[in-house]
Every structure is written in structure tokens, then in C-alpha cells.
Scaffold this motif. Structure first.
Motif, PDB file in Angstrom:
ATOM      1  N   LEU A  85       0.830  -1.210   0.000  1.00  0.00           N
ATOM      2  CA  LEU A  85       0.000   0.000   0.000  1.00  0.00           C
ATOM      3  C   LEU A  85       0.864   1.260   0.000  1.00  0.00           C
ATOM      4  CD1 LEU A  85      -2.800  -1.078   2.514  1.00  0.00           C
ATOM      5  CD2 LEU A  85      -3.001  -0.872   0.024  1.00  0.00           C
ATOM      6  N   LEU A  86       1.964   1.232   0.728  1.00  0.00           N
ATOM      7  CA  LEU A  86       2.870   2.380   0.738  1.00  0.00           C
ATOM      8  C   LEU A  86       3.463   2.632  -0.644  1.00  0.00           C
ATOM      9  CD1 LEU A  86       4.675   1.886   4.170  1.00  0.00           C
ATOM     10  CD2 LEU A  86       3.234   3.830   3.490  1.00  0.00           C
ATOM     11  N   LYS A  87       3.800   1.555  -1.374  1.00  0.00           N
ATOM     12  CA  LYS A  87       4.313   1.710  -2.741  1.00  0.00           C
ATOM     13  C   LYS A  87       3.233   2.300  -3.651  1.00  0.00           C
ATOM     14  CE  LYS A  87       7.752  -1.971  -2.567  1.00  0.00           C
ATOM     15  NZ  LYS A  87       8.167  -3.288  -3.059  1.00  0.00           N
ATOM     16  N   SER A  90       2.922   5.958  -2.847  1.00  0.00           N
ATOM     17  CA  SER A  90       4.043   6.715  -3.400  1.00  0.00           C
ATOM     18  C   SER A  90       3.850   6.965  -4.899  1.00  0.00           C
ATOM     19  CB  SER A  90       5.349   5.974  -3.153  1.00  0.00           C
ATOM     20  OG  SER A  90       6.422   6.663  -3.732  1.00  0.00           O
ATOM     21  N   ALA A  91       3.453   5.929  -5.613  1.00  0.00           N
ATOM     22  CA  ALA A  91       3.222   6.070  -7.057  1.00  0.00           C
ATOM     23  C   ALA A  91       2.071   7.036  -7.331  1.00  0.00           C
ATOM     24  CB  ALA A  91       2.929   4.712  -7.677  1.00  0.00           C
ATOM     25  N   LEU A  92       1.013   6.932  -6.535  1.00  0.00           N
ATOM     26  CA  LEU A  92      -0.139   7.817  -6.715  1.00  0.00           C
ATOM     27  C   LEU A  92       0.233   9.261  -6.418  1.00  0.00           C
ATOM     28  CD1 LEU A  92      -3.146   8.073  -7.344  1.00  0.00           C
ATOM     29  CD2 LEU A  92      -3.600   7.630  -4.922  1.00  0.00           C
ATOM     30  N   GLU A  93       1.021   9.500  -5.395  1.00  0.00           N
ATOM     31  CA  GLU A  93       1.441  10.865  -5.076  1.00  0.00           C
ATOM     32  C   GLU A  93       2.318  11.458  -6.183  1.00  0.00           C
ATOM     33  OE1 GLU A  93       2.980  10.545  -1.091  1.00  0.00           O
ATOM     34  OE2 GLU A  93       1.020  11.072  -0.260  1.00  0.00           O
ATOM     35  N   GLN A  94       3.120  10.628  -6.831  1.00  0.00           N
ATOM     36  CA  GLN A  94       3.903  11.113  -7.969  1.00  0.00           C
ATOM     37  C   GLN A  94       2.989  11.504  -9.120  1.00  0.00           C
ATOM     38  OE1 GLN A  94       6.731   8.067  -8.955  1.00  0.00           O
ATOM     39  NE2 GLN A  94       8.196   8.733  -7.400  1.00  0.00           N
TER      40      GLN A  94
END
Length: 109
Positions: A85-87, A90-94
Motif C-alpha cells: 500500500l505504501l508503494k 508513493s506512485a499515486l502521489e507522484q
């Protein structure tokens, strides 16, 4: 001035007077929300059209996804799932950062 022109002017004056009676909020300043001021000038009108049509910008859905992911991260106890979920977060925030930057560039041009 012909009588036809005078009659037209009288009708226009009556309509304007009737309209002025219906106008609410005379003398009150227009309320501008903070989002309007933060939106790049070149995007204000397109976003206003979308808002009036009831269509939120795609970025709103991305923000909602981010909030759901954060909630899942906070409630999960499985470390493997938490790392996945953290990965995703991170991808979504990018993606969100890139889209917002692109919108800023579009708003300037």
C-alpha cells in the motif's frame, strides 16, 4: 424621435426596473472561494464550466484515492500488505504531483 422608438425605450425601462427589483444581494461584495484564487488563471473558466456541469476534475478522484490508501495503511496490521500500500501511495502521489504541475503549466500558457 418616433413614437415607436419612445415605446421601445419605455418597455426597456420597465423591464430594467422589474429586473432591478428582483436582484438580490445589491451592494454585497461577491464571495470568491479560496480555490478560485489558487486555480491558475487560464484554468479558472474551464474548471468553472466543469463544476457547473457537475463534473469534478480528475485530480479530485486521485485525492480521494490517496485518502483511501492512507486510511488502509493506518488500519492494516499486515506488514507485507502495508508495504504494498505504501508503494501504491508513493506512485499515486507522484502521479498527482505531475498532474498538478502540468495544470500549473497549462494555466500559465
Amino acid at each position: 424621435m418616433s413614437t415607436l422608438e419612445q415605446e421601445i425605450e419605455r418597455r426597456i425601462a420597465r423591464e430594467v426596473a422589474a429586473w432591478q427589483k428582483q436582484v438580490t444581494g445589491k451592494g454585497e461584495p461577491t464571495k470568491i472561494d479560496e480555490g478560485w484564487l489558487q486555480t491558475p488563471e487560464g484554468l479558472r473558466m474551464p474548471f468553472r464550466v466543469l463544476k457547473n456541469a457537475g463534473i469534478p476534475p480528475q485530480e479530485i478522484e486521485l485525492f480521494n484515492q490517496r485518502a483511501r490508501l492512507k486510511e488502509q495503511i493506518e488500519t492494516t496490521h499486515d506488514e507485507t500488505l502495508r508495504n504494498q500500500l505504501l508503494k501504491k501511495l508513493s506512485a499515486l502521489e507522484q502521479i498527482i504531483a505531475f498532474r498538478l504541475e502540468k495544470l500549473k503549466q497549462m494555466g500559465r500558457g
